[in-house]
Design a protein around this motif. Structure first.
Motif, PDB file in Angstrom:
ATOM      1  N   ILE A  10       0.826  -1.150   0.092  1.00  0.00           N
ATOM      2  CA  ILE A  10       0.016  -0.202  -0.019  1.00  0.00           C
ATOM      3  C   ILE A  10       0.966   1.311  -0.021  1.00  0.00           C
ATOM      4  CG2 ILE A  10      -1.663   1.412   1.300  1.00  0.00           C
ATOM      5  CD1 ILE A  10      -2.672  -1.664   2.372  1.00  0.00           C
ATOM      6  N   GLU A  11       1.882   1.267   0.795  1.00  0.00           N
ATOM      7  CA  GLU A  11       2.758   2.553   0.976  1.00  0.00           C
ATOM      8  C   GLU A  11       3.997   2.833   0.201  1.00  0.00           C
ATOM      9  OE1 GLU A  11       3.481   2.110   5.132  1.00  0.00           O
ATOM     10  OE2 GLU A  11       1.347   2.585   5.810  1.00  0.00           O
ATOM     11  N   HIS A  12       4.384   1.501  -0.365  1.00  0.00           N
ATOM     12  CA  HIS A  12       5.598   1.778  -1.144  1.00  0.00           C
ATOM     13  C   HIS A  12       5.680   0.851  -2.663  1.00  0.00           C
ATOM     14  CE1 HIS A  12       7.728   3.108   2.540  1.00  0.00           C
ATOM     15  NE2 HIS A  12       7.067   2.137   2.972  1.00  0.00           N
ATOM     16  N   SER A  13       4.271   0.999  -3.165  1.00  0.00           N
ATOM     17  CA  SER A  13       4.272   0.503  -4.386  1.00  0.00           C
ATOM     18  C   SER A  13       3.294   1.467  -5.298  1.00  0.00           C
ATOM     19  CB  SER A  13       3.783  -0.818  -4.617  1.00  0.00           C
ATOM     20  OG  SER A  13       2.386  -0.852  -4.487  1.00  0.00           O
ATOM     21  N   ASP A  14       3.338   1.453  -6.701  1.00  0.00           N
ATOM     22  CA  ASP A  14       2.212   2.352  -7.377  1.00  0.00           C
ATOM     23  C   ASP A  14       1.145   1.501  -7.532  1.00  0.00           C
ATOM     24  OD1 ASP A  14       4.225   4.249  -7.461  1.00  0.00           O
ATOM     25  OD2 ASP A  14       5.013   3.005  -9.311  1.00  0.00           O
ATOM     26  N   CYS A  15       0.753   0.211  -7.035  1.00  0.00           N
ATOM     27  CA  CYS A  15      -0.401  -0.631  -7.230  1.00  0.00           C
ATOM     28  C   CYS A  15      -1.865   0.174  -6.993  1.00  0.00           C
ATOM     29  CB  CYS A  15      -0.196  -1.669  -6.420  1.00  0.00           C
ATOM     30  SG  CYS A  15      -1.335  -2.972  -6.874  1.00  0.00           S
ATOM     31  N   PHE A  16      -1.904   0.626  -5.858  1.00  0.00           N
ATOM     32  CA  PHE A  16      -3.246   1.273  -5.638  1.00  0.00           C
ATOM     33  C   PHE A  16      -3.495   2.642  -6.539  1.00  0.00           C
ATOM     34  CE2 PHE A  16      -4.596  -0.040  -0.915  1.00  0.00           C
ATOM     35  CZ  PHE A  16      -4.618  -1.239  -1.431  1.00  0.00           C
ATOM     36  N   GLU A  17      -2.343   3.225  -6.654  1.00  0.00           N
ATOM     37  CA  GLU A  17      -2.660   4.500  -7.594  1.00  0.00           C
ATOM     38  C   GLU A  17      -2.853   4.203  -9.310  1.00  0.00           C
ATOM     39  OE1 GLU A  17       0.016   8.297  -9.325  1.00  0.00           O
ATOM     40  OE2 GLU A  17       0.586   6.947  -7.719  1.00  0.00           O
ATOM     41  N   THR A  18      -2.597   2.911  -9.521  1.00  0.00           N
ATOM     42  CA  THR A  18      -2.723   2.550 -10.776  1.00  0.00           C
ATOM     43  C   THR A  18      -3.993   1.876 -10.986  1.00  0.00           C
ATOM     44  OG1 THR A  18      -0.376   1.751 -11.135  1.00  0.00           O
ATOM     45  CG2 THR A  18      -1.703   0.748 -12.513  1.00  0.00           C
ATOM     46  N   LEU A  19      -4.821   1.196  -9.976  1.00  0.00           N
ATOM     47  CA  LEU A  19      -5.840   0.692  -9.888  1.00  0.00           C
ATOM     48  C   LEU A  19      -7.077   1.854  -9.818  1.00  0.00           C
ATOM     49  CD1 LEU A  19      -5.573  -2.284  -7.351  1.00  0.00           C
ATOM     50  CD2 LEU A  19      -5.842  -2.387  -9.860  1.00  0.00           C
ATOM     51  N   MET A  20      -6.479   3.104  -9.184  1.00  0.00           N
ATOM     52  CA  MET A  20      -7.206   4.258  -9.195  1.00  0.00           C
ATOM     53  C   MET A  20      -7.744   4.698 -10.738  1.00  0.00           C
ATOM     54  SD  MET A  20      -6.160   6.389  -5.732  1.00  0.00           S
ATOM     55  CE  MET A  20      -6.103   5.621  -4.189  1.00  0.00           C
ATOM     56  N   ARG A  21      -6.607   5.012 -11.287  1.00  0.00           N
ATOM     57  CA  ARG A  21      -6.663   5.489 -12.629  1.00  0.00           C
ATOM     58  C   ARG A  21      -7.336   4.360 -13.621  1.00  0.00           C
ATOM     59  NH1 ARG A  21      -1.004   6.575 -11.879  1.00  0.00           N
ATOM     60  NH2 ARG A  21      -0.174   4.801 -12.841  1.00  0.00           N
ATOM     61  N   CYS A  22      -7.295   2.999 -13.252  1.00  0.00           N
ATOM     62  CA  CYS A  22      -8.168   1.908 -14.137  1.00  0.00           C
ATOM     63  C   CYS A  22      -9.507   2.255 -14.002  1.00  0.00           C
ATOM     64  CB  CYS A  22      -7.337   0.759 -13.760  1.00  0.00           C
ATOM     65  SG  CYS A  22      -6.014   0.200 -14.339  1.00  0.00           S
ATOM     66  N   ARG A  23      -9.942   2.502 -12.694  1.00  0.00           N
ATOM     67  CA  ARG A  23     -11.156   2.833 -12.334  1.00  0.00           C
ATOM     68  C   ARG A  23     -11.858   4.039 -12.891  1.00  0.00           C
ATOM     69  NH1 ARG A  23     -12.136   3.902  -6.177  1.00  0.00           N
ATOM     70  NH2 ARG A  23     -11.053   5.683  -6.701  1.00  0.00           N
ATOM     71  N   GLU A  24     -10.799   5.160 -13.006  1.00  0.00           N
ATOM     72  CA  GLU A  24     -11.415   6.286 -13.528  1.00  0.00           C
ATOM     73  C   GLU A  24     -11.639   6.195 -15.096  1.00  0.00           C
ATOM     74  OE1 GLU A  24      -8.014   8.929 -12.659  1.00  0.00           O
ATOM     75  OE2 GLU A  24      -8.748   9.328 -10.459  1.00  0.00           O
ATOM     76  N   GLN A  25     -10.897   5.358 -15.680  1.00  0.00           N
ATOM     77  CA  GLN A  25     -10.745   4.958 -16.856  1.00  0.00           C
ATOM     78  C   GLN A  25     -11.863   4.037 -17.525  1.00  0.00           C
ATOM     79  OE1 GLN A  25      -6.745   3.787 -17.919  1.00  0.00           O
ATOM     80  NE2 GLN A  25      -5.969   5.787 -17.582  1.00  0.00           N
ATOM     81  N   GLY A  26     -12.449   3.520 -16.450  1.00  0.00           N
ATOM     82  CA  GLY A  26     -13.548   2.687 -16.714  1.00  0.00           C
ATOM     83  C   GLY A  26     -13.382   0.942 -16.978  1.00  0.00           C
ATOM     84  N   LEU A  27     -12.023   0.897 -16.852  1.00  0.00           N
ATOM     85  CA  LEU A  27     -11.652  -0.632 -17.084  1.00  0.00           C
ATOM     86  C   LEU A  27     -11.992  -1.319 -15.826  1.00  0.00           C
ATOM     87  CD1 LEU A  27      -8.097  -0.067 -18.350  1.00  0.00           C
ATOM     88  CD2 LEU A  27      -9.759  -0.504 -19.623  1.00  0.00           C
ATOM     89  N   ILE A  28     -12.059  -0.954 -14.671  1.00  0.00           N
ATOM     90  CA  ILE A  28     -12.723  -1.497 -13.485  1.00  0.00           C
ATOM     91  C   ILE A  28     -13.747  -0.729 -12.831  1.00  0.00           C
ATOM     92  CG2 ILE A  28     -10.584  -2.841 -13.313  1.00  0.00           C
ATOM     93  CD1 ILE A  28      -9.838  -1.113 -10.895  1.00  0.00           C
ATOM     94  N   ARG A  29     -14.493  -1.205 -12.220  1.00  0.00           N
ATOM     95  CA  ARG A  29     -15.480  -0.411 -11.382  1.00  0.00           C
ATOM     96  C   ARG A  29     -15.014  -0.303 -10.038  1.00  0.00           C
ATOM     97  NH1 ARG A  29     -21.326  -3.423 -12.163  1.00  0.00           N
ATOM     98  NH2 ARG A  29     -22.022  -1.177 -11.231  1.00  0.00           N
ATOM     99  N   ALA A  30     -14.464  -1.198  -9.432  1.00  0.00           N
ATOM    100  CA  ALA A  30     -13.907  -0.769  -8.024  1.00  0.00           C
ATOM    101  C   ALA A  30     -12.693  -1.763  -7.739  1.00  0.00           C
ATOM    102  CB  ALA A  30     -15.188  -1.602  -6.960  1.00  0.00           C
ATOM    103  N   PHE A  31     -12.166  -1.447  -6.565  1.00  0.00           N
ATOM    104  CA  PHE A  31     -10.800  -2.053  -6.172  1.00  0.00           C
ATOM    105  C   PHE A  31     -10.679  -2.145  -4.742  1.00  0.00           C
ATOM    106  CE2 PHE A  31      -9.145   2.157  -5.944  1.00  0.00           C
ATOM    107  CZ  PHE A  31      -8.332   2.241  -5.041  1.00  0.00           C
TER     108      PHE A  31
END
Length: 275
Positions: free
Chosen positions: A139-160
């Motif tokens: 959570i604190e030291h990778s870009d994983c959550f930030e990437t998932l947020m962007r994917c949600r904004e782009q409509g690729l996923i509805r939630a994460f």
């Protein structure tokens, strides 16, 4: 048989059956922790299982890249994608008999795009980070959550969300994500505070290992009683959205759905009497 109810998945706008179908056994038999051996079912058996799940009122299906070829098989064999709420994952790969983990932005994006292709869909309802146990590090030291947020904004996923393994990580994830997946059963209550915290924040809560990967049933003198006891214990906790239970046995699927519906019907009746 009582109706198998659906519940809001937190504030996502998605309604899911209170029992979801886990699908690791559709694609992977190696390196799993179930007490009994099993054979991966053929296509006809998978089609029948999916049809049965829908007939029982289950609309929620859980898969992952680490589940062998589960995603590909679901993409080929699911009928009417719009009838299903699909949860997949990112972060874990199962290669040559062992798990490998990658939570980088580039891998997260590639993983989602690959899941979309495998599942033959243009969106995923939910993507969970498949933790390696280092929840806070992810959570604190990778870009994983930030990437998932962007994917949600782009409509690729509805939630994460996070399929985590620690109390500390789960509490953080409940604040940052839409959904948390936690282990919870009568013999494992360490993550109960995550459920409570997520409930206060109106986040979705999914339960894994409700039956301790089958071990809670194999050691019990009556498996039906054990299923009932565990479901009664889990659903008694406010905030629980759905239990994810993996099975390829039609009789077990029927039993799980009947028990969940019965337990929740009794719980609702008891709450009505108290009111």
């Amino acid at each position: 048989m009582p109706t198998l109810p659906r519940r809001p998945l937190g504030s996502t706008g998605i309604d899911v059956s209170c029992l979801g179908l886990g699908t690791v056994k559709l694609g992977r038999s190696e390196g799993v922790k179930y007490p009994d051996k099993f054979s991966i079912p053929d296509d006809d058996a998978v089609r029948a299982l999916l049809h049965q799940a829908q007939e029982l009122g289950i609309n929620f299906i859980d898969t992952a890249p680490a589940y062998g070829n589960s995603e590909e098989r679901l993409g080929q064999l699911m009928q009417r994608r719009q009838d299903w709420v699909i949860c997949s994952k990112t972060g874990e790969e199962f290669v040559d008999g062992k798990s490998l983990f990658d939570f980088s932005a580039s891998h997260t994006r590639r993983s989602i795009e690959r899941s979309l292709k495998r599942l033959q869909t243009d969106y995923l309802d939910l993507v969970l980070v498949h933790s390696d146990g280092n929840d806070r590090q992810i959570i604190e030291h990778s870009d994983c959550f930030e990437t998932l947020m962007r994917c949600r904004e782009q409509g690729l996923i509805r939630a994460f969300g996070l399929s985590g393994k620690t109390l500390a990580g789960g509490l953080i994830a409940a604040t940052l994500c839409d959904v948390v997946m936690v282990s919870y059963n009568p013999g494992h209550t360490e993550e109960a505070a995550v459920i409570d915290h997520a409930h206060k924040l109106q986040k979705g809560v999914l339960i894994k290992k409700a039956f301790d990967s089958g071990h809670a049933l194999s050691g019990h003198h009556n498996a039906a009683d054990a299923i009932t006891e565990n479901m009664r214990f889990i659903f008694a906790r406010p905030g629980v959205t759905s239990i994810i239970a993996g099975t390829i046995n039609p009789a077990h699927l029927q039993q799980n759905a009947s028990t969940a519906a019965r337990v929740l019907s009794a719980t609702t009746a008891a709450e009505t009497r108290r009111d």
